[in-house]
Structures are given as C-alpha cells and as structure tokens.
Design a protein around this motif. Structure first.
Motif, PDB file in Angstrom:
ATOM      1  N   GLN A  84      38.847  -8.074  51.480  1.00 37.83           N
ATOM      2  CA  GLN A  84      39.809  -8.555  52.475  1.00 37.83           C
ATOM      3  C   GLN A  84      41.153  -7.854  52.352  1.00 37.83           C
ATOM      4  OE1 GLN A  84      39.453 -10.315  55.038  1.00 37.83           O
ATOM      5  NE2 GLN A  84      38.215 -12.140  54.779  1.00 37.83           N
ATOM      6  N   GLY A  85      41.358  -7.108  51.272  1.00 41.42           N
ATOM      7  CA  GLY A  85      42.631  -6.433  51.087  1.00 41.42           C
ATOM      8  C   GLY A  85      43.699  -7.300  50.462  1.00 41.42           C
ATOM      9  N   PHE A  86      43.294  -8.417  49.849  1.00 35.36           N
ATOM     10  CA  PHE A  86      44.266  -9.311  49.220  1.00 35.36           C
ATOM     11  C   PHE A  86      44.798  -8.754  47.894  1.00 35.36           C
ATOM     12  CE2 PHE A  86      41.954 -13.141  51.290  1.00 35.36           C
ATOM     13  CZ  PHE A  86      42.552 -12.841  52.509  1.00 35.36           C
ATOM     14  N   ILE A  87      44.031  -7.870  47.269  1.00 38.82           N
ATOM     15  CA  ILE A  87      44.419  -7.307  45.980  1.00 38.82           C
ATOM     16  C   ILE A  87      44.876  -5.870  46.197  1.00 38.82           C
ATOM     17  CG2 ILE A  87      43.712  -6.938  43.593  1.00 38.82           C
ATOM     18  CD1 ILE A  87      43.505  -9.834  44.544  1.00 38.82           C
ATOM     19  N   HIS A  88      46.021  -5.523  45.648  1.00 41.44           N
ATOM     20  CA  HIS A  88      46.590  -4.209  45.898  1.00 41.44           C
ATOM     21  C   HIS A  88      46.442  -3.296  44.679  1.00 41.44           C
ATOM     22  CE1 HIS A  88      48.180  -5.704  49.640  1.00 41.44           C
ATOM     23  NE2 HIS A  88      48.784  -6.693  49.008  1.00 41.44           N
ATOM     24  N   GLU A  89      46.348  -2.006  44.960  1.00 37.81           N
ATOM     25  CA  GLU A  89      46.177  -1.006  43.925  1.00 37.81           C
ATOM     26  C   GLU A  89      47.364  -0.987  42.962  1.00 37.81           C
ATOM     27  OE1 GLU A  89      43.809   1.024  43.174  1.00 37.81           O
ATOM     28  OE2 GLU A  89      42.485   1.202  44.908  1.00 37.81           O
ATOM     29  N   THR A  90      47.063  -0.723  41.708  1.00 38.34           N
ATOM     30  CA  THR A  90      48.098  -0.437  40.720  1.00 38.34           C
ATOM     31  C   THR A  90      47.771   0.911  40.094  1.00 38.34           C
ATOM     32  OG1 THR A  90      46.917  -1.499  38.897  1.00 38.34           O
ATOM     33  CG2 THR A  90      48.369  -2.900  40.229  1.00 38.34           C
ATOM     34  N   THR A  91      48.723   1.502  39.460  1.00 38.68           N
ATOM     35  CA  THR A  91      48.521   2.854  38.930  1.00 38.68           C
ATOM     36  C   THR A  91      47.575   2.889  37.737  1.00 38.68           C
ATOM     37  OG1 THR A  91      50.518   2.580  37.577  1.00 38.68           O
ATOM     38  CG2 THR A  91      50.766   3.667  39.728  1.00 38.68           C
ATOM     39  N   SER A  92      47.518   1.811  36.978  1.00 36.54           N
ATOM     40  CA  SER A  92      46.784   1.864  35.715  1.00 36.54           C
ATOM     41  C   SER A  92      45.642   0.856  35.592  1.00 36.54           C
ATOM     42  CB  SER A  92      47.750   1.640  34.543  1.00 36.54           C
ATOM     43  OG  SER A  92      48.382   0.376  34.663  1.00 36.54           O
ATOM     44  N   ARG A  93      45.457  -0.026  36.582  1.00 35.65           N
ATOM     45  CA  ARG A  93      44.464  -1.081  36.431  1.00 35.65           C
ATOM     46  C   ARG A  93      43.515  -1.124  37.615  1.00 35.65           C
ATOM     47  NH1 ARG A  93      46.582  -6.695  35.367  1.00 35.65           N
ATOM     48  NH2 ARG A  93      44.593  -6.881  34.264  1.00 35.65           N
ATOM     49  N   MET A  94      42.264  -1.496  37.331  1.00 34.39           N
ATOM     50  CA  MET A  94      41.270  -1.687  38.375  1.00 34.39           C
ATOM     51  C   MET A  94      41.620  -2.920  39.203  1.00 34.39           C
ATOM     52  SD  MET A  94      38.727   0.540  38.299  1.00 34.39           S
ATOM     53  CE  MET A  94      37.847   1.682  37.234  1.00 34.39           C
ATOM     54  N   LEU A  95      41.265  -2.871  40.478  1.00 32.80           N
ATOM     55  CA  LEU A  95      41.516  -4.020  41.359  1.00 32.80           C
ATOM     56  C   LEU A  95      40.848  -5.277  40.810  1.00 32.80           C
ATOM     57  CD1 LEU A  95      40.967  -2.400  44.886  1.00 32.80           C
ATOM     58  CD2 LEU A  95      43.143  -3.019  43.823  1.00 32.80           C
ATOM     59  N   GLU A  96      39.646  -5.116  40.256  1.00 36.71           N
ATOM     60  CA  GLU A  96      38.915  -6.270  39.747  1.00 36.71           C
ATOM     61  C   GLU A  96      39.652  -6.957  38.606  1.00 36.71           C
ATOM     62  OE1 GLU A  96      36.129  -3.785  42.011  1.00 36.71           O
ATOM     63  OE2 GLU A  96      37.714  -3.359  40.546  1.00 36.71           O
ATOM     64  N   ASP A  97      40.320  -6.183  37.754  1.00 40.12           N
ATOM     65  CA  ASP A  97      41.073  -6.764  36.646  1.00 40.12           C
ATOM     66  C   ASP A  97      42.313  -7.501  37.145  1.00 40.12           C
ATOM     67  OD1 ASP A  97      39.244  -5.671  34.910  1.00 40.12           O
ATOM     68  OD2 ASP A  97      40.420  -3.853  34.567  1.00 40.12           O
ATOM     69  N   VAL A  98      42.964  -6.933  38.158  1.00 38.84           N
ATOM     70  CA  VAL A  98      44.131  -7.596  38.751  1.00 38.84           C
ATOM     71  C   VAL A  98      43.709  -8.912  39.392  1.00 38.84           C
ATOM     72  CG1 VAL A  98      45.963  -7.391  40.486  1.00 38.84           C
ATOM     73  CG2 VAL A  98      45.293  -5.388  39.149  1.00 38.84           C
ATOM     74  N   ALA A  99      42.567  -8.900  40.074  1.00 38.06           N
ATOM     75  CA  ALA A  99      42.071 -10.111  40.738  1.00 38.06           C
ATOM     76  C   ALA A  99      41.751 -11.209  39.727  1.00 38.06           C
ATOM     77  CB  ALA A  99      40.834  -9.776  41.564  1.00 38.06           C
ATOM     78  N   VAL A 100      41.174 -10.832  38.591  1.00 38.61           N
ATOM     79  CA  VAL A 100      40.875 -11.816  37.547  1.00 38.61           C
ATOM     80  C   VAL A 100      42.163 -12.486  37.065  1.00 38.61           C
ATOM     81  CG1 VAL A 100      40.082 -12.099  35.172  1.00 38.61           C
ATOM     82  CG2 VAL A 100      38.720 -10.764  36.774  1.00 38.61           C
ATOM     83  N   ASP A 101      43.214 -11.701  36.903  1.00 38.12           N
ATOM     84  CA  ASP A 101      44.503 -12.272  36.483  1.00 38.12           C
ATOM     85  C   ASP A 101      45.019 -13.276  37.499  1.00 38.12           C
ATOM     86  OD1 ASP A 101      44.480 -10.825  34.174  1.00 38.12           O
ATOM     87  OD2 ASP A 101      45.910  -9.299  34.835  1.00 38.12           O
TER      88      ASP A 101
END
Length: 478
Positions: free
Chosen positions: A69-86
């Motif tokens: 859905q595009g709710f999670i945005h890219e970061t330079t050093s982390r996978m989207l899946e890891d950001v979503a878990v947080d």
C-alpha cells in the motif's frame, strides 16, 4: 472513587475484562455506557463484546500489505520489512494492537485489533476522507480484499472489465478456489500484491507485465511451473508458494556478467517450495534472499544430503529442506560449511538422516531455531555426544520415531524452549535439560504419559532448587 449503581457492577466487570486492558477500548466502552445506566443496556454491551476480538491477522501478511500500500517508506540502511516490524511493535506497546500468537523464536506470528478500535479507526478514516482514496477517476485503486463481483467472475470464468481495476494495488483471492491462474490479472499493471488459490496456479509468461508486483502468493493443487519471465520482475520481494514441488524455468540472465548490470532480483527476500534441481546457478542473482525453502530430491544416489550452492546468500536467515526422494538407508548430512553463516532457523523434513549426523548442524554459528519434522532423522536413539549448539534457543521434534534421547547441559547451553510433538515412542525427556539455566518451557503434545511425567519431574526438581521459571505444558491430542 466512583460508586457503581446496583445491578450494573457485574456487567461492568465483564465489560472491563473483555476490553483486555486496552486503554482506548476502555475509553470507547465507557462512552457507550456512561449516559445510559439501564441494566438492559449494560447487559447488552457486556454480551455483545464477546465477538469483538475476532480480527486476527498473520503478521507477515499484514507487513506485506502495508508495504504494498506504500505505507512504509524506504530508508538508506534498512529493509522495508524491518521498518514495518518496528511500527507494529510500537502499536503493540501502545496497546492499539495485540499480539495473539508468537513464533517459536518469540516474534509475533499473528495480531489482532479490538472491534471497538476497529470501528473507531473506520470512523476516523471517514472523517479524514481516507477511504475516498480507494477511488480515482471512478476506478478502484486500492483494496485489502477482492470485490465480490470480481471474485465471482474469476471463479465462474466470466469476463472482467479490466478498466475498472486499472489502479488496483492489492488483489487477494486466497479465500476462493479458481481453476487456473487468472490471465486477466496480468493487465492490472499497478498490482503490488497478488494472492491466489487455484487448481493449477502456474502463471502465464505474461505475468512479467506486472512490473510493479512486490508480493506473489500462490496456493495450488498442482505443482507450479514458474516461467522464465518472472526473473525480469525487478520489484518482486516475496515469491511464496504454499505447497508442492515447484519448478522454475531457467532464467535468461544466466549469461549476463556482473559488469553488465545489477542483480536481476536484488529485492527478492522470500522463495519457497522450489525444486532444488531447477534453481542451480541462480543465487548469485538473488543476493538478498532471507527465507528459502527447497522441496524435492535432496538426497544423492550415495545417500548424502545435497542442495544447490547457497553459500553466496549472505543475508539468508531461514532455510527449509523438504526431501521427497526415498533412500533405503539412513542418510548422511552435508559439509556444515555448505550453510551460510547467518542462518538462524533451519527446518528439516523427510531427510531420513541418521541421528549421528546431527553434529554437523552444531557447527552453524548463528543457529537459533532447529525444527526436526517427520522423518528428518530416523532411528531409536539420539546421543548428542560433545556437539554444542551454542546459540540454539528453540528445539522442536515433530513426528519422529525416537525412543531414547541422551544429552547433557553443555549440548544446548542457551536453550529456552523445547517442543516435542507426536514423538509417541519417546520414553522420557532427558533430565540433564533441567540443568540448562535458560530453559523456560517444555511443551509436549501427543506424547507418551511417561515422557510427560519425566518433564514434570524436571520441573519439580528445578522448583526445589528455587527455579520457578521452567514451565511444562501438555496437550494429549495435537
């Protein structure tokens, strides 16, 4: 301190209990009852709350949907899946989402939201005009499940007005069974998430038209054949086939050298239920795989465990080896250096190894979860010897014919959880396991009474020594 009117206290206690300590749920429930003190109304609210906890969602699916859905945005050093878990863990800490079940490694497996919060979120979405974003120029742009008319049409083989679904990002057809992989979906070029259940789930070569697709989930009654065109889908993150011995056609990029461009599927993290014989020489082009599952012949003609070279997969964390080749004698393991160092979870199924081969897995430096399922090891006795599973936290034994297990505390110095399912011949749980200071749970499902009693004796001995942390759980049928 407030005084509860006569006749309302017992219903108030029920309402409070069913809110399960969620602050926002308590506030909403209080709003429902505060201006109506009739016993009938409070009784009605207390009774209706029992259906309010049914929204249980697999965390993996939820995270994939958020990303699609595009709710999670890219970061330079982390996978989207890891950001979503947080983000999810933050919602759990705030008591807005509850963890329902956990995986063997302690991570959240499923979560749920209280129905009161669900209704509240829907109202807020309407206030913010959020739901209106589902439509653009009169066309459907986003949906968390399939429209009824689309599902029915696909099930009956009817025609589809593709223009209606041009902007659709998420199409989840897992809840209905269709005959073939729906060719019409390859024209929905904005799809990010596609899940289907079919008698024959093999995609057409034109699936590569879905250039934005990130998640492809297929449940199929027949084995799946993946066309070579799938390797041109650069945005694909998760290719999840739920069952079968599935083939991958040889990708056309094998002759491309590294200097000619980046890895073809650099975003791919999940590849499951794939026949090992159809994926030799591809893993140099999937460098970020985190979860890999082989299903097929994994035993050589000489009786050795074998699978394609995966040493280059520096990010691989979970590996499942499901063998389908019958060998007349107990088999041997492979060189422990065939496993990438970062693997944390290993599942073996039907590998038919001699118990004496288990020492090879002790050499895996970061192994935390080991699942030994049906016929993964054969024989009546497992002597762990001097093997040391240094970081192993979870050990699961499922449907094995083991009778005697001899081990020592030093074999599993960090073990936290032991799960034994349907090992009917196992006489007892080794008493030495009770000496492991980190052990928290021994769970036995469908095992002998003597095995359960031995586990209880371990617990009692630990309690007598002041250790009240170790718990023993038992289910007679599993």
């Amino acid at each position: 301190m407030g005084i509860c009117p006569d006749g309302l206290e017992k219903f108030g206690l029920v309402i409070n209990r069913k809110c399960e300590g969620l602050p926002l749920a308590i506030v909403i429930a209080a709003g429902l009852v505060k201006n109506n003190l009739s016993v009938t109304w409070w009784e009605q609210i207390a009774a209706s709350l029992h259906t309010f906890m049914d929204y249980e969602v697999p965390v993996t699916k939820l995270i994939w949907l958020w990303i699609a859905q595009g709710f999670i945005h890219e970061t330079t050093s982390r996978m989207l899946e890891d950001v979503a878990v947080d983000f999810l863990l933050d919602l759990i800490r705030r008591s807005l989402v509850m963890a329902s079940r956990k995986k063997s490694d302690g991570q959240v497996k499923t979560c749920r939201i209280h129905d009161l919060l669900h209704d509240f979120c829907l109202r807020k979405a309407e206030e913010e005009n959020f739901l209106a974003n589902k439509y653009r120029y009169g066309m459907l742009s986003s949906m968390l499940c399939f429209p009824l008319e689309l599902g029915k049409s696909l099930q009956e083989g009817g025609s589809i007005h593709i223009d209606t679904y041009t902007f659709l990002k998420i199409l989840d057809l897992e809840s209905i069974l269709i005959s073939l992989f729906p060719l019409a979906v390859v024209h929905m070029v904005n799809l990010r998430y596609l899940a289907i259940q079919a008698h024959d789930g093999s995609p057409h070569a034109s699936i590569s038209n879905l250039v934005n697709l990130q998640m492809l989930i297929i449940s199929s009654r027949k084995n799946i054949v993946l066309p070579k065109t799938i390797w041109s889908m650069l945005n694909l993150r998760h290719l999840y086939m739920k069952s079968g011995i599935n083939l991958m056609e040889e990708p056309s990029f094998l002759q491309v050298t590294e200097k000619d461009g980046p890895s073809a599927l650099a975003s791919l993290q999940t590849l499951s239920q794939v026949n090992p014989r159809s994926c030799h020489n591809i893993f140099s082009r999937t460098p970020n795989l985190r979860k890999l599952g082989f299903c097929g012949s994994l035993i050589s003609m000489l009786g050795d465990l074998e699978f394609p070279n995966i040493v280059s997969l520096d990010h691989l964390q979970k590996l499942k080896l499901h063998n389908t080749f019958s060998y007349p004698e107990p088999t041997r393991s492979c060189n422990p250096y065939n496993f990438p160092d970062k693997i944390k979870k290993l599942t073996l199924l039907n590998t038919c190894m001699d118990w004496g081969e288990m020492w090879t897995f002790a050499w895996m430096p970061n192994l935390e979860v080991l699942k030994l399922k049906l016929n993964s090891c054969i024989g009546g006795k497992w002597e762990t010897g001097d093997a040391e599973f240094r970081k192993l936290k979870v050990l699961k034994l499922h449907d094995l014919d083991i009778k005697q297990w001899v081990c020592f505390r030093d074999n599993f110095p960090r073990l936290q959880r032991l799960v034994v399912h349907r090992c009917l011949k196992l006489d007892c749980v080794p008493a030495a396991l009770g000496k492991i200071l980190t052990l928290e749970v021994i769970e036995l499902n469908g095992c002998s009474l003597s095995a359960y009693r031995s586990a209880v004796e371990i617990q009692k001995e630990q309690e007598s020594e002041g250790n009240s942390f170790l718990k023993v759980h038992r289910k007679e049928n599993f």
